[in-house]
Design an enzyme around this catalytic site. Structure first.
Site, PDB file in Angstrom:
ATOM      1  N   ARG A  11       0.846  -1.191   0.000  1.00 55.53           N
ATOM      2  CA  ARG A  11       0.000   0.000   0.000  1.00 55.53           C
ATOM      3  C   ARG A  11       0.880   1.238   0.000  1.00 55.53           C
ATOM      4  O   ARG A  11       2.086   1.165   0.140  1.00 55.53           O
ATOM      5  CB  ARG A  11      -0.997   0.007   1.160  1.00 55.53           C
ATOM      6  N   GLY A  12       0.217   2.400  -0.174  1.00 58.70           N
ATOM      7  CA  GLY A  12       0.936   3.645  -0.388  1.00 58.70           C
ATOM      8  C   GLY A  12       0.970   3.916  -1.880  1.00 58.70           C
ATOM      9  O   GLY A  12       1.305   3.020  -2.671  1.00 58.70           O
TER      10      GLY A  12
ATOM     11  N   ASP B  50      -2.926  10.601  -2.283  1.00 53.61           N
ATOM     12  CA  ASP B  50      -3.257   9.540  -3.230  1.00 53.61           C
ATOM     13  C   ASP B  50      -3.754  10.092  -4.558  1.00 53.61           C
ATOM     14  O   ASP B  50      -3.622   9.435  -5.579  1.00 53.61           O
ATOM     15  CB  ASP B  50      -4.297   8.607  -2.621  1.00 53.61           C
TER      16      ASP B  50
ATOM     17  N   LYS C  34      -5.494   9.596   3.079  1.00 57.78           N
ATOM     18  CA  LYS C  34      -6.100   8.694   4.061  1.00 57.78           C
ATOM     19  C   LYS C  34      -7.152   9.405   4.906  1.00 57.78           C
ATOM     20  O   LYS C  34      -6.982  10.556   5.288  1.00 57.78           O
ATOM     21  CB  LYS C  34      -5.016   8.111   4.961  1.00 57.78           C
TER      22      LYS C  34
END
Length: 347
Positions: free
Chosen positions: A48-49, A239, A250
């Site tokens: 993730r990221g 993101d 987030k």
């Protein structure tokens, strides 16, 4: 970071990731080479990221199509596009996923007049370029970000936008790593980041291992530590950034931005230009991923709400551009008006 969370094992032709759902208690590496495994790893946040997702998608597309027995380019392209489109369904908000898939598609099309084997080699080359560029990108973001900070500052970060989210220093944590190397002695506060606790499990994990002064706080403590004067700047990743500067990150980031504005604390968004989506006019154009409500009601290894209680679980929120002090990219620092300054990054 000494652990590279996503990479390619060329000898085995496998995508290698550290399973981040098991951190910090277990360091387990997974070797993946089929589309279903790779899709599941992205969807379930084993990798993730934003930058790391893009790298995983690129390497994943390569290893997934490498085993193809297609007799001609037309058949190989059909198989390639099926895997690409499948990967695109895994995480809808992170633009790096789509950016990487588009790059791999563009490279395929550039080599389409070659043999299947030559195209496979070109896909390997492109995925390795994406990996190498990410390493250089994180260093550049770190350098630009550090120019806004001073030794001894108290810094607040949310979720995890460090080495575990990329192939290098990361984005939001890149200036912190660079400052640590230069003896800046930052005091970092990490939100635990409910419901999946990426701040607690991942950010404190990597900063503590790097010898950086890090303190874990619950998400609802952010206002207090700001009021107490412990925070000089907020650093978060992103993101997807819309053309006007609205930023998806987030869940919980937007609330931090509002608090930071109230307390006169600069709010910095750090990310590569690949996360900037000029096709999204504002944050309203960004699709927000909704995740399983079980992540909320079973967040601590046991059920925390009565069975039958509903839960709402958006993975991201959008921070309005008016709350953002600056957006820091590998190409430099941009400020308001974002509609003009972000566009200039691509000229």
């Amino acid at each position: 970071m000494t652990v590279v969370p996503v990479k390619l094992n060329e000898l085995k032709n496998k995508l290698v990731i550290i399973d981040q759902t098991l951190l910090p208690n277990e360091e387990k590496f997974l070797e993946l080479d089929n589309p279903e495994e790779i899709w599941e790893a992205i969807k379930k946040l084993r990798v993730r990221g934003a930058p790391a997702i893009g790298i995983a998608a690129a390497f994943g597309l390569y290893v997934s199509t490498l085993k193809s027995k297609a007799a001609n380019v037309a058949q190989f392209k059909k198989e390639f596009e099926e895997v690409r489109d499948y990967f695109a369904t895994s995480r809808p908000t992170a633009v790096n996923l789509f950016w990487a898939l588009k790059r791999m598609t563009r490279r395929f099309e550039q080599e389409e007049d070659k043999t299947v084997d030559k195209i496979k080699q070109a896909l390997l080359d492109e995925s390795e370029k994406i990996f190498a560029e990410d390493q250089e990108m994180s260093k550049a973001i770190g350098k630009h970000g550090l120019s806004l900070l001073k030794p001894g500052m108290g810094l607040l970060t949310h979720c995890n936008a460090g080495g575990l989210a990329s192939s290098g220093y990361g984005t939001a944590l890149a200036p912190i790593y660079l400052g640590h190397e230069k003896g800046y002695n930052f005091k970092v506060y990490a939100d635990e980041t409910r419901p999946l606790l990426q701040g607690a499990r991942l950010t404190t994990y990597e900063l503590y291992k790097a010898g950086i002064d890090v303190t874990l706080i619950c998400d609802d403590m952010a206002s207090l530590v700001m009021k107490e004067g412990k925070i000089d700047a907020v650093l978060v990743g992103c993101d997807r950034v819309a053309a006007n500067g609205d930023t998806a990150n987030k869940i919980g980031t937007s609330g931090l931005a509002v608090l930071a504005k109230e307390y006169g604390i600069p709010m910095y968004i750090l990310g590569p230009t690949s996360t900037i989506d000029l096709d999204a006019s504002t944050g309203e154009d960004i699709k927000i991923e909704l995740r399983d409500e079980e992540e909320v009601v079973n967040g601590f290894g046991r059920r925390t709400a009565l069975k039958g209680v509903k839960a709402y679980n958006p993975a991201f929120d959008v921070t309005d551009a008016k709350y953002i002090t600056a957006i820091i990219t590998e190409k430099g620092i941009v400020m308001q008006p974002y509609k003009e300054s972000l566009k200039k990054l691509f000229e």
